[in-house]
Design a protein around this motif. Structure first.
Motif, PDB file in Angstrom:
ATOM      1  N   LEU A 112       1.006  -1.047  -0.006  1.00  0.00           N
ATOM      2  CA  LEU A 112      -0.074  -0.244   0.086  1.00  0.00           C
ATOM      3  C   LEU A 112       0.928   1.317  -0.030  1.00  0.00           C
ATOM      4  O   LEU A 112       0.307   2.221  -0.472  1.00  0.00           O
ATOM      5  CB  LEU A 112      -0.879  -0.162   1.147  1.00  0.00           C
ATOM      6  N   TYR A 113       1.988   1.280   0.497  1.00  0.00           N
ATOM      7  CA  TYR A 113       3.050   2.295   0.651  1.00  0.00           C
ATOM      8  C   TYR A 113       3.162   2.776  -1.244  1.00  0.00           C
ATOM      9  O   TYR A 113       3.075   3.944  -1.251  1.00  0.00           O
ATOM     10  CB  TYR A 113       4.167   2.015   1.127  1.00  0.00           C
ATOM     11  N   GLU A 114       3.505   1.770  -1.634  1.00  0.00           N
ATOM     12  CA  GLU A 114       3.822   2.271  -3.269  1.00  0.00           C
ATOM     13  C   GLU A 114       2.398   2.500  -3.939  1.00  0.00           C
ATOM     14  O   GLU A 114       2.379   3.472  -4.622  1.00  0.00           O
ATOM     15  CB  GLU A 114       4.236   0.780  -3.793  1.00  0.00           C
ATOM     16  N   GLU A 115       1.447   1.822  -3.630  1.00  0.00           N
ATOM     17  CA  GLU A 115       0.282   2.155  -4.448  1.00  0.00           C
ATOM     18  C   GLU A 115      -0.470   3.648  -4.011  1.00  0.00           C
ATOM     19  O   GLU A 115      -1.122   4.204  -4.754  1.00  0.00           O
ATOM     20  CB  GLU A 115      -0.946   1.128  -3.945  1.00  0.00           C
ATOM     21  N   ALA A 116      -0.179   3.964  -2.714  1.00  0.00           N
ATOM     22  CA  ALA A 116      -0.893   5.109  -2.142  1.00  0.00           C
ATOM     23  C   ALA A 116       0.119   6.485  -2.439  1.00  0.00           C
ATOM     24  O   ALA A 116      -0.725   7.502  -2.451  1.00  0.00           O
ATOM     25  CB  ALA A 116      -1.357   4.859  -0.514  1.00  0.00           C
TER      26      ALA A 116
END
Length: 257
Positions: free
Chosen positions: A167-171
């Motif tokens: 989620l770090y990369e997605e968000a």
């Protein structure tokens, strides 16, 4: 009245309480969720008086069915914006996997995984739409290895870590930060609640919740994906990358006997 709030689960003691103090010090209004109303009222009064902020409290057992729906309904009825979501609530279990009561491990999975996932599913889209906000998930150094005699707990924290990394990369392209705090053993009620007995000598090596929270808070503000507080914990995690997993399992097993 500022409509932006930081929501903290398990925010009346340990790491959660120390994080609440740090967010309050930075003028964040709070929503604190925990199981005991008397503890919630005490924390609310102290934080509002000391930091001159608004604190909403919700007495809720997150292991109960529909607890997430209750929490979401509470936020909607208050008509506030959750700017930061702090998934701190968590429980453990100790013993051989087949000897631990199934209901205890299912409750662990409900709190450590299901509730965390549901809350992120609800609040993350709103943050992305606003293009602001942050999520701090509290995992553990246990997330990096397999844990004999704490198998379900270690596995649940591995989920929290890998989900947070993804989620770090997605968000981040939407202006939303997702961080994962991975402390080692901490001086809280967790050990006792999980049924873990530590010697007085061993307890001396536990980190203070205040120190863990400070490193977690600073790392979150600096938008770090993974935050490992304490030199010894960092060294241990690095060691897991070089030692054979079989040896690591044996070390943990002997430690937990």
């Amino acid at each position: 009245m500022d409509k932006k709030y930081t929501l903290i689960t398990g925010g009346t003691k340990g790491i959660g309480l120390e994080l609440a103090k740090l967010f309050a010090k930075d003028r964040n209004n709070l929503i604190i969720v925990a199981r005991k109303e008397d503890e919630l009222k005490i924390v609310k009064e102290k934080l509002e008086k000391k930091f001159n902020i608004f604190v909403e409290i919700l007495e809720l057992d997150l292991s109960v069915d529909n607890s997430c729906e209750e929490l979401i309904k509470f936020v909607e009825e208050k008509n506030v914006v959750v700017d930061n979501l702090i998934n701190n609530a968590g429980v453990g279990s100790f013993g051989y996997f087949d000897e631990i009561d199934v209901d205890k491990d299912i409750k662990l999975i409900d709190i450590n995984i299901i509730v965390l996932t549901k809350l992120i599913k609800y609040f993350l889209p709103k943050m992305k739409e606003r293009r602001s906000g942050g999520i701090l998930n509290v995992a553990s150094t246990a997330a990096f290895v397999g844990g004999p005699k704490m198998s379900t707990y270690y596995s649940s924290k591995a989920y929290v870590l890998t989900l947070s990394e993804a989620l770090y990369e997605e968000a981040k392209e939407f202006g939303v930060n997702v961080s994962c705090l991975c402390p080692g053993p901490v001086k809280t009620s967790f050990q006792e609640n999980a049924g873990i007995i530590k010697s007085e000598k061993a307890k001396k090596y536990l980190m203070d919740a205040k120190d863990v929270a400070k490193e977690g808070y600073d790392g979150f503000k600096n938008k770090k994906a993974i935050i490992i507080p304490g030199f010894k914990n960092k060294a241990m995690v690095i060691a897991t990358k070089f030692l054979p997993r079989g040896i690591i399992r044996k070390i943990i097993f002997s430690t937990n006997k």
